[in-house]
Motif scaffolding. Structure first.
Motif, PDB file in Angstrom:
ATOM      1  N   GLU A 292       0.829  -1.212   0.000  1.00  0.00           N
ATOM      2  CA  GLU A 292       0.000   0.000   0.000  1.00  0.00           C
ATOM      3  C   GLU A 292       0.861   1.260   0.000  1.00  0.00           C
ATOM      4  O   GLU A 292       0.554   2.239  -0.697  1.00  0.00           O
ATOM      5  N   ARG A 296       0.745   4.333  -2.794  1.00  0.00           N
ATOM      6  CA  ARG A 296       0.327   5.669  -2.379  1.00  0.00           C
ATOM      7  C   ARG A 296       1.459   6.684  -2.495  1.00  0.00           C
ATOM      8  O   ARG A 296       1.211   7.852  -2.811  1.00  0.00           O
ATOM      9  N   GLU A 310      -9.161   8.167  -6.831  1.00  0.00           N
ATOM     10  CA  GLU A 310      -9.747   6.826  -6.737  1.00  0.00           C
ATOM     11  C   GLU A 310      -8.953   5.793  -7.538  1.00  0.00           C
ATOM     12  O   GLU A 310      -9.025   4.588  -7.266  1.00  0.00           O
ATOM     13  N   VAL A 312      -5.762   5.497  -7.485  1.00  0.00           N
ATOM     14  CA  VAL A 312      -4.727   4.984  -6.589  1.00  0.00           C
ATOM     15  C   VAL A 312      -5.301   3.897  -5.701  1.00  0.00           C
ATOM     16  O   VAL A 312      -4.707   2.815  -5.549  1.00  0.00           O
ATOM     17  N   GLU A 313      -6.455   4.141  -5.109  1.00  0.00           N
ATOM     18  CA  GLU A 313      -7.055   3.142  -4.228  1.00  0.00           C
ATOM     19  C   GLU A 313      -7.470   1.894  -5.008  1.00  0.00           C
ATOM     20  O   GLU A 313      -7.379   0.770  -4.495  1.00  0.00           O
ATOM     21  N   ALA A 314      -7.901   2.098  -6.232  1.00  0.00           N
ATOM     22  CA  ALA A 314      -8.287   0.951  -7.061  1.00  0.00           C
ATOM     23  C   ALA A 314      -7.068   0.064  -7.337  1.00  0.00           C
ATOM     24  O   ALA A 314      -7.168  -1.170  -7.327  1.00  0.00           O
ATOM     25  N   VAL A 316      -4.375  -0.201  -5.400  1.00  0.00           N
ATOM     26  CA  VAL A 316      -4.040  -0.867  -4.137  1.00  0.00           C
ATOM     27  C   VAL A 316      -4.869  -2.132  -3.979  1.00  0.00           C
ATOM     28  O   VAL A 316      -4.343  -3.216  -3.673  1.00  0.00           O
ATOM     29  N   ASP A 317      -6.186  -2.027  -4.187  1.00  0.00           N
ATOM     30  CA  ASP A 317      -7.073  -3.189  -4.042  1.00  0.00           C
ATOM     31  C   ASP A 317      -6.732  -4.268  -5.061  1.00  0.00           C
ATOM     32  O   ASP A 317      -6.719  -5.466  -4.741  1.00  0.00           O
TER      33      ASP A 317
END
Length: 327
Positions: A292, A296, A310, A312-314, A316-317
């Motif tokens: 993570e 980030r 969003e 970036v978070e996508a 990570v997942d």
């Protein structure tokens, strides 16, 4: 090429090493030449000596090695496991008649310096530029990441492990060797997996020779952090980064120290560098946090240049799923 760097403040030469097992180093003199008296012109000689020797010319030693400051190719000094994965790119010069010429410094760091090296076969057009990454010796390195890197690692000899733990001079040399070996092994693994990293040519001691990412004139590719927004295709670079990180995650790894400062961009091609500390995200209890943090850290650069947060978070997942850390 050599003249281009000759006036640079950072220009330095590789000192010729000891005699090669092939018996062709520069310290082989022609015995037919008269012996040179090295003390005749020094302060140890008398004025009478100087007068009697006035005008006398001493012949220069005859050598059959490379020019002063260059060295023979070190290709044969690496074992098969210390050479890059096959099939090797066509640009890799493996001929033993090749000469290595140091052209200047590319980057200085806390743990290692990177030099520009040309490997060429004299009298032919066979030549290539490489980056020579040399980990510093015990007196000049800063071991700011050694504690985390060495945690859980053991040397096959217990005395070496103890020396590393105590940070003795010998232990620091062993640590430098482990850093170099770890980075070379990581580059080989990642290259073979398809990750966008420089091709690792070979390792000898604490020197890694790898693909030079830059132009043929010796201009190194800029880091991602140095790019201006108008120079970069943000969406394409983000997609390239995502593919490389996905390959890493699928193989069970994270970079461990990723940022916009250890990613190069050359003619639109994104290349990840500085990988000695790659993290096994499955075995390491903090594996997910390393993954993570990588995304980030570098994602912040992309978001500041227009990438939707969003995305970036996508990523990570997606990477956590690829690494089988989430279902």
């Amino acid at each position: 090429m050599r003249e281009r760097f000759a006036d640079s403040d950072s220009f330095s030469r590789i000192r010729p090493k000891g005699a090669s097992r092939r018996g062709r180093r520069a310290d082989r003199f022609d015995d037919s030449q008269p012996e040179y008296d090295y003390f005749a012109d020094t302060a140890f000689g008398t004025d009478a000596d100087a007068d009697s020797d006035a005008g006398e010319q001493y012949p220069a030693p005859v050598t059959d090695g490379p020019a002063v400051g260059d060295r023979w190719s070190t290709w044969d000094q690496s074992t098969p496991t210390e050479k890059g994965p096959e099939p090797r790119p066509d640009w890799v010069v493996t001929e033993l008649a090749a000469v290595d010429t140091e052209l200047g410094i590319v980057k200085t760091g806390k743990e290692a310096d990177v030099f520009l090296l040309e490997r060429a076969v004299p009298g032919t057009g066979r030549r290539t530029l490489m980056a020579a990454k040399r980990y510093r010796d015990a007196q000049h390195r800063m071991f700011h990441r050694d504690s985390g890197y060495l945690e859980g690692r053991q040397h096959k000899e217990s005395r070496v492990t103890r020396a590393m733990a105590k940070r003795t001079a010998f232990g620091k040399e062993a640590i430098a060797g482990q850093w170099a070996a770890a980075e070379f092994a990581a580059l080989c693994r990642l290259w073979s997996a398809g990750v966008a990293v420089p091709y690792p040519v070979q390792i000898t001691g604490t020197e890694i020779l790898m693909e030079f990412v830059g132009d043929e004139n010796g201009t190194a590719a800029p880091r991602l952090a140095q790019l201006r927004a108008e120079e970069a295709d943000i969406d394409d670079l983000w997609a390239q980064l995502g593919r490389s990180l996905a390959l890493l995650a699928y193989d069970g790894y994270a970079h461990g120290d990723l940022s916009a400062y250890n990613i190069l961009v050359h003619r639109g091609r994104l290349v990840v560098i500085d990988v000695p500390q790659i993290v096994d995200v499955v075995a390491n209890p903090r594996g997910l946090s390393f993954l993570e943090r990588d995304v980030r850290n570098v994602g912040a650069w992309f978001v500041s240049r227009g990438l939707p947060p969003e995305s970036v978070e996508a990523l990570v997942d997606s990477l956590a799923t690829d690494a089988r850390l989430r279902r």
